[in-house]
Design a protein around this motif. Structure first.
Motif, PDB file in Angstrom:
ATOM      1  N   LYS A   1       0.836  -1.199   0.000  1.00 19.83           N
ATOM      2  CA  LYS A   1       0.000   0.000   0.000  1.00 19.83           C
ATOM      3  C   LYS A   1       0.873   1.252   0.000  1.00 19.83           C
ATOM      4  O   LYS A   1       1.989   1.256   0.532  1.00 19.83           O
ATOM      5  CB  LYS A   1      -0.903   0.028   1.230  1.00 19.83           C
ATOM      6  CG  LYS A   1      -1.944  -1.079   1.272  1.00 19.83           C
ATOM      7  CD  LYS A   1      -2.785  -0.964   2.525  1.00 19.83           C
ATOM      8  CE  LYS A   1      -3.831  -2.061   2.597  1.00 19.83           C
ATOM      9  NZ  LYS A   1      -4.663  -1.962   3.814  1.00 19.83           N
TER      10      LYS A   1
ATOM     11  N   THR B   1       0.237   4.973   1.300  1.00 15.31           N
ATOM     12  CA  THR B   1      -0.660   5.915   1.964  1.00 15.31           C
ATOM     13  C   THR B   1       0.073   7.222   2.237  1.00 15.31           C
ATOM     14  O   THR B   1      -0.314   8.280   1.751  1.00 15.31           O
ATOM     15  CB  THR B   1      -1.211   5.326   3.266  1.00 15.31           C
ATOM     16  OG1 THR B   1      -0.120   4.863   4.090  1.00 15.31           O
ATOM     17  CG2 THR B   1      -2.142   4.153   2.973  1.00 15.31           C
TER      18      THR B   1
ATOM     19  N   GLN C   1      -7.038   5.109  -5.500  1.00 16.05           N
ATOM     20  CA  GLN C   1      -7.619   4.060  -4.667  1.00 16.05           C
ATOM     21  C   GLN C   1      -6.813   2.772  -4.746  1.00 16.05           C
ATOM     22  O   GLN C   1      -6.638   2.074  -3.739  1.00 16.05           O
ATOM     23  CB  GLN C   1      -9.067   3.801  -5.088  1.00 16.05           C
ATOM     24  CG  GLN C   1     -10.045   4.864  -4.613  1.00 16.05           C
ATOM     25  CD  GLN C   1     -10.035   5.007  -3.098  1.00 16.05           C
ATOM     26  OE1 GLN C   1      -9.642   6.051  -2.566  1.00 16.05           O
ATOM     27  NE2 GLN C   1     -10.444   3.982  -2.396  1.00 16.05           N
TER      28      GLN C   1
ATOM     29  N   ASN D   1      -4.939   1.126  -1.437  1.00 11.02           N
ATOM     30  CA  ASN D   1      -5.339  -0.208  -0.976  1.00 11.02           C
ATOM     31  C   ASN D   1      -4.360  -1.312  -1.359  1.00 11.02           C
ATOM     32  O   ASN D   1      -4.545  -2.468  -0.972  1.00 11.02           O
ATOM     33  CB  ASN D   1      -6.720  -0.542  -1.552  1.00 11.02           C
ATOM     34  CG  ASN D   1      -7.822   0.282  -0.931  1.00 11.02           C
ATOM     35  OD1 ASN D   1      -8.251   0.020   0.188  1.00 11.02           O
ATOM     36  ND2 ASN D   1      -8.290   1.309  -1.650  1.00 11.02           N
TER      37      ASN D   1
ATOM     38  N   TRP E   1      -3.751  -2.446  -4.474  1.00 13.76           N
ATOM     39  CA  TRP E   1      -4.356  -3.303  -5.490  1.00 13.76           C
ATOM     40  C   TRP E   1      -3.580  -3.194  -6.801  1.00 13.76           C
ATOM     41  O   TRP E   1      -3.619  -2.157  -7.458  1.00 13.76           O
ATOM     42  CB  TRP E   1      -5.799  -2.883  -5.771  1.00 13.76           C
ATOM     43  CG  TRP E   1      -6.745  -3.034  -4.626  1.00 13.76           C
ATOM     44  CD1 TRP E   1      -6.649  -3.905  -3.586  1.00 13.76           C
ATOM     45  CD2 TRP E   1      -7.936  -2.270  -4.407  1.00 13.76           C
ATOM     46  NE1 TRP E   1      -7.700  -3.738  -2.731  1.00 13.76           N
ATOM     47  CE2 TRP E   1      -8.518  -2.750  -3.205  1.00 13.76           C
ATOM     48  CE3 TRP E   1      -8.574  -1.243  -5.097  1.00 13.76           C
ATOM     49  CZ2 TRP E   1      -9.694  -2.219  -2.686  1.00 13.76           C
ATOM     50  CZ3 TRP E   1      -9.751  -0.703  -4.584  1.00 13.76           C
ATOM     51  CH2 TRP E   1     -10.300  -1.194  -3.393  1.00 13.76           C
TER      52      TRP E   1
END
Length: 204
Positions: free
Chosen positions: A3, A5, A168, A172, A174
């Protein structure tokens, strides 16, 4: 994919335009399909002499920038061939964010797929970040993807934009496989129904 962030680290000023993917990771390192170990070859021609010794003038070889997590770069970063090893090498070295006035399209897309955040900012803002990054070990930036803000060493901040879907995905962790696995239940249900109604497709 890890991830992304918030990233805090030293930013290295790479005052070069048109840094192509062969400069990022030379072709001789492309024999592997593993994403680990490529950091050793990152910017190899710029970092090392022919005998393997370090070039002391290259920014990532200077003591203050050896642990850099962020690169501030010139225009058209990541141009050249479409090797995915380029963001692999950056990530393996520990660099998770590159900030530049522009990027080559394929490199830009590959970064998002491999956990590296490319940020596009106008040249005057890049000049400001370059000046801040010149402060060596004191050039600690914080890149907050959730707030879409870069916090500078002097206490100032710079906003940036990232396409919402890509944002996003990074927040996350992904990648393409991760996105697919989010629908694992639906995929399993489809396969079960197909086995029941079209068993010949599953015959071995």
């Amino acid at each position: 994919m890890d991830k992304f962030t918030q990233l805090t680290g030293v930013a290295a000023p790479l005052r070069l335009m048109n840094v192509d993917t062969d400069m990022i990771i030379p072709a001789r390192y492309l024999k592997t399909i593993k994403r680990t170990g490529l950091g050793e070859g990152l910017f190899a021609a710029l970092r090392f002499n022919g005998d393997g010794s370090e070039k002391p003038d290259f920014v990532l070889n200077r003591p203050a920038y050896k642990g850099a997590r962020i690169i501030i770069a010139g225009d058209n970063f990541g141009c050249g061939s479409s090797r995915e090893h380029a963001p692999w090498a950056l990530a393996d070295y520990g660099i998770r964010c590159v900030i530049a006035p522009s990027f080559a399209d394929i490199f830009f897309n590959n970064c998002f797929k491999n956990g590296v955040l490319p940020i596009v900012l106008p040249q005057p803002v890049i000049d400001r970040l370059m000046d801040a990054a010149d402060n060596g070990a004191n050039a600690t930036f914080t890149v907050d993807l959730d707030a879409q803000t870069i916090h500078l060493p002097d206490g100032g901040s710079v906003p940036f934009e990232v396409e919402p879907f890509r944002r996003q995905c990074l927040l996350n962790g992904w990648d393409d496989i991760g996105l697919t696995l989010r629908n694992a239940g639906e995929i399993d249900g489809f396969e079960a129904a197909q086995r029941a109604t079209q068993p010949w497709l599953w015959a071995s």
